[in-house]
Design an enzyme around this catalytic site. Structure first.
Site, PDB file in Angstrom:
ATOM      1  N   LYS A 140      13.054  78.809 104.844  1.00  0.00           N
ATOM      2  CA  LYS A 140      13.490  78.287 103.548  1.00  0.00           C
ATOM      3  C   LYS A 140      12.335  78.324 102.544  1.00  0.00           C
ATOM      4  CE  LYS A 140      13.475  73.944 102.737  1.00  0.00           C
ATOM      5  NZ  LYS A 140      13.574  72.490 102.686  1.00  0.00           N
TER       6      LYS A 140
ATOM      7  N   LYS B  75       8.813  69.367 111.660  1.00  0.00           N
ATOM      8  CA  LYS B  75       7.529  68.871 111.154  1.00  0.00           C
ATOM      9  C   LYS B  75       6.653  68.379 112.309  1.00  0.00           C
ATOM     10  CE  LYS B  75       4.855  67.731 107.706  1.00  0.00           C
ATOM     11  NZ  LYS B  75       4.191  68.746 106.921  1.00  0.00           N
TER      12      LYS B  75
ATOM     13  N   LYS C 141       8.867  73.590  98.703  1.00  0.00           N
ATOM     14  CA  LYS C 141       7.827  73.342  97.725  1.00  0.00           C
ATOM     15  C   LYS C 141       6.466  73.086  98.346  1.00  0.00           C
ATOM     16  CE  LYS C 141      10.394  69.365  96.162  1.00  0.00           C
ATOM     17  NZ  LYS C 141      10.865  68.665  97.343  1.00  0.00           N
TER      18      LYS C 141
HETATM   19  P1  TYM Z   1      14.087  68.100  98.419  1.00  0.00           P
HETATM   20  O1  TYM Z   1      13.198  67.416  97.448  1.00  0.00           O
HETATM   21  O2  TYM Z   1      13.469  68.863  99.524  1.00  0.00           O
HETATM   22  O3  TYM Z   1      15.027  69.085  97.643  1.00  0.00           O
HETATM   23  C1  TYM Z   1      15.786  68.682  96.518  1.00  0.00           C
HETATM   24  C2  TYM Z   1      17.099  69.448  96.517  1.00  0.00           C
HETATM   25  O4  TYM Z   1      16.833  70.848  96.498  1.00  0.00           O
HETATM   26  C3  TYM Z   1      17.504  71.483  97.577  1.00  0.00           C
HETATM   27  N1  TYM Z   1      16.664  72.591  98.068  1.00  0.00           N
HETATM   28  C4  TYM Z   1      17.102  73.830  98.235  1.00  0.00           C
HETATM   29  N2  TYM Z   1      18.298  74.400  98.025  1.00  0.00           N
HETATM   30  C5  TYM Z   1      18.426  75.727  98.294  1.00  0.00           C
HETATM   31  N3  TYM Z   1      17.395  76.479  98.756  1.00  0.00           N
HETATM   32  C6  TYM Z   1      16.182  75.967  98.976  1.00  0.00           C
HETATM   33  N4  TYM Z   1      15.188  76.707  99.406  1.00  0.00           N
HETATM   34  C7  TYM Z   1      15.996  74.574  98.713  1.00  0.00           C
HETATM   35  N5  TYM Z   1      14.931  73.737  98.822  1.00  0.00           N
HETATM   36  C8  TYM Z   1      15.369  72.523  98.432  1.00  0.00           C
HETATM   37  C9  TYM Z   1      17.635  70.406  98.643  1.00  0.00           C
HETATM   38  O5  TYM Z   1      18.672  70.701  99.543  1.00  0.00           O
HETATM   39  C10 TYM Z   1      17.908  69.196  97.792  1.00  0.00           C
HETATM   40  O6  TYM Z   1      19.279  69.102  97.462  1.00  0.00           O
HETATM   41  N6  TYM Z   1      15.759  64.465 101.403  1.00  0.00           N
HETATM   42  C11 TYM Z   1      15.907  65.094 100.109  1.00  0.00           C
HETATM   43  C12 TYM Z   1      15.699  64.157  98.956  1.00  0.00           C
HETATM   44  C13 TYM Z   1      16.558  62.954  98.988  1.00  0.00           C
HETATM   45  C14 TYM Z   1      17.949  62.913  98.694  1.00  0.00           C
HETATM   46  C15 TYM Z   1      18.308  61.536  98.820  1.00  0.00           C
HETATM   47  C16 TYM Z   1      18.879  63.877  98.365  1.00  0.00           C
HETATM   48  C17 TYM Z   1      16.156  61.700  99.274  1.00  0.00           C
HETATM   49  N7  TYM Z   1      17.199  60.838  99.149  1.00  0.00           N
HETATM   50  C18 TYM Z   1      19.628  61.141  98.600  1.00  0.00           C
HETATM   51  C19 TYM Z   1      20.208  63.457  98.149  1.00  0.00           C
HETATM   52  C20 TYM Z   1      20.561  62.112  98.270  1.00  0.00           C
HETATM   53  C21 TYM Z   1      14.876  66.202  99.977  1.00  0.00           C
HETATM   54  O7  TYM Z   1      13.876  66.221 100.652  1.00  0.00           O
HETATM   55  O8  TYM Z   1      15.159  67.079  98.989  1.00  0.00           O
END
Ligand code: TYM
Length: 348
Positions: A197, A112, A200
């Site tokens: 990847k 980023k 969103k």
């Molecule tokens: P986030 O919001 O980006 O994504 C949520 C979950 O979706 C998974 N994910 C994917 N899996 C496969 N392929 C993809 N293209 C893809 N894009 C997203 C992510 O791996 C995630 O499991 N930092 C985290 C949010 C968070 C969190 C936490 C997660 C904050 N605190 C504590 C677990 C535990 C995040 O940005 O996820």
């Protein structure tokens, strides 16, 4: 019983990547087998430029979609991060245990920073400290497992390090969690750029399948997915990343495996048609349930209120223990400590 915690960030509309990499597993497996908590991590949504009204809208939408995807409030706890103060309380302690170098090594931060630098922009400080808040999210609940997509594994690894370090320095306080990553579709790639990847907040709309895209839009995006220069359908992530991505999506949606599905489809067109059908079969019921839930926002509100209460009841004592362990004087304990400590120590 195993405790599971995971979260999703309302920084954009949720995608097929979120669904296949995380949400599906939460609904199909985790909530049935574990004491599971799922959190819409809205504070994390402010680590990048944000619009307040959009953040609120996306938080509501994410909560509704989690329920539409099958999370059942009778089986698990669904809540919004900012409704439970323990996350920010513990996050500061994590910042006091983590190092600056550790934070700067995080791949998502480095990527980023690099992309913003190209546009002559800087990043928010909260983006750097993000993994400390994420560690707090997980450790505040004593979670054993954290079901995430592949991109979050590094953050969970850091969480483990911080938990171990805290326990060594200040006495056993935290459960040391581990990430669980799905066997297929742990990293769904952008359909227009299969080396990146599917995210969103990607600018590339045509390469991202959003959970609430119209069915014909989903079909079009998949039919127009970038494939590779060969003709044959083979599962090879290195040489044929576009085809491999479609095979993984198809496998995840149908419960098959990418290698054997490669032998079933003899052209890229046939593979794309099968993938589009499979994705629509999976997302159709989610979209229908989402529509129903949108008519009853009071229900979702009640789920979140109750979820936050349950979450608070778990997190409060764990975070209080951490505050005590690290040396913070609890309110009302002034006299108690003074009596317990010999005067000579108290003077130091
Ligand atoms: P986030 O919001 O980006 O994504 C949520 C979950 O979706 C998974 N994910 C994917 N899996 C496969 N392929 C993809 N293209 C893809 N894009 C997203 C992510 O791996 C995630 O499991 N930092 C985290 C949010 C968070 C969190 C936490 C997660 C904050 N605190 C504590 C677990 C535990 C995040 O940005 O996820």
């Amino acid at each position: 019983m195993t405790r599971v915690f995971s979260g999703i960030k309302p920084t954009g509309h949720l995608t097929l990547g979120n669904y296949l990499g995380a949400m599906r597993q939460w609904a199909a497996v985790d909530q049935h087998q574990a004491d599971a908590l799922f959190c819409i991590v809205d504070l994390h949504g402010m680590t990048v430029d944000h619009d307040p009204a959009r953040l609120r809208r996306l938080t509501r939408q994410a909560a509704t979609l989690l329920l539409a995807a099958g999370l059942d409030p009778e089986l698990c706890t669904v809540f919004v991060q900012s409704h439970v103060d323990e996350h920010t309380r513990l996050s500061y302690l994590m910042e006091c245990v983590a190092t600056d170098g550790e934070m700067r090594r995080m791949i998502q931060y480095k990527e980023k920073v690099a992309s913003e630098a190209v546009r002559g922009r800087s990043v928010r400080l909260s983006l750097l400290t993000y993994p400390a808040l994420m560690a707090a999210d997980i450790l505040a609940y004593g979670a054993d497992e954290v079901p995430v997509g592949d991109d979050q594994a590094q953050h969970v690894e850091l969480t483990r390090d911080l938990a171990v370090r805290f326990n060594q320095r200040y006495g056993h306080t935290f459960v040391v969690p581990k990430a669980t990553v799905p066997k297929v579709a742990a990293r769904v790639m952008n359909l227009q750029d299969p080396m990146s990847k599917m995210g969103k907040s990607d600018d590339s709309g045509p390469g991202v399948v959003y959970l609430l895209d119209e069915p014909e839009v989903i079909r079009k995006k998949i039919m127009r997915a970038v494939t590779d220069s060969g003709q044959e359908v083979v599962y090879d992530r290195e040489e044929q990343p576009g085809v491999a991505n479609l095979l993984e999506i198809l496998a995840a949606c149908t419960g098959g495996n990418p290698e054997s599905l490669a032998t079933v489809h003899d052209s890229y067109g046939a593979l794309k048609r099968a993938t589009a059908d499979a994705v629509l079969d999976v997302l159709g019921p989610v979209q229908a349930r989402h529509k129903e839930l949108c008519v009853d926002p009071g229900y979702v509100e009640e789920v979140l209120r109750h979820g936050a209460e349950k979450a608070r009841a778990i997190a409060r004592p764990i975070v209080d223990t951490a505050y005590r362990a690290i040396g913070l004087l609890p309110p009302g304990a002034f006299a108690e400590d003074a009596v317990a400590q010999p005067a000579v120590n108290a003077a130091r």
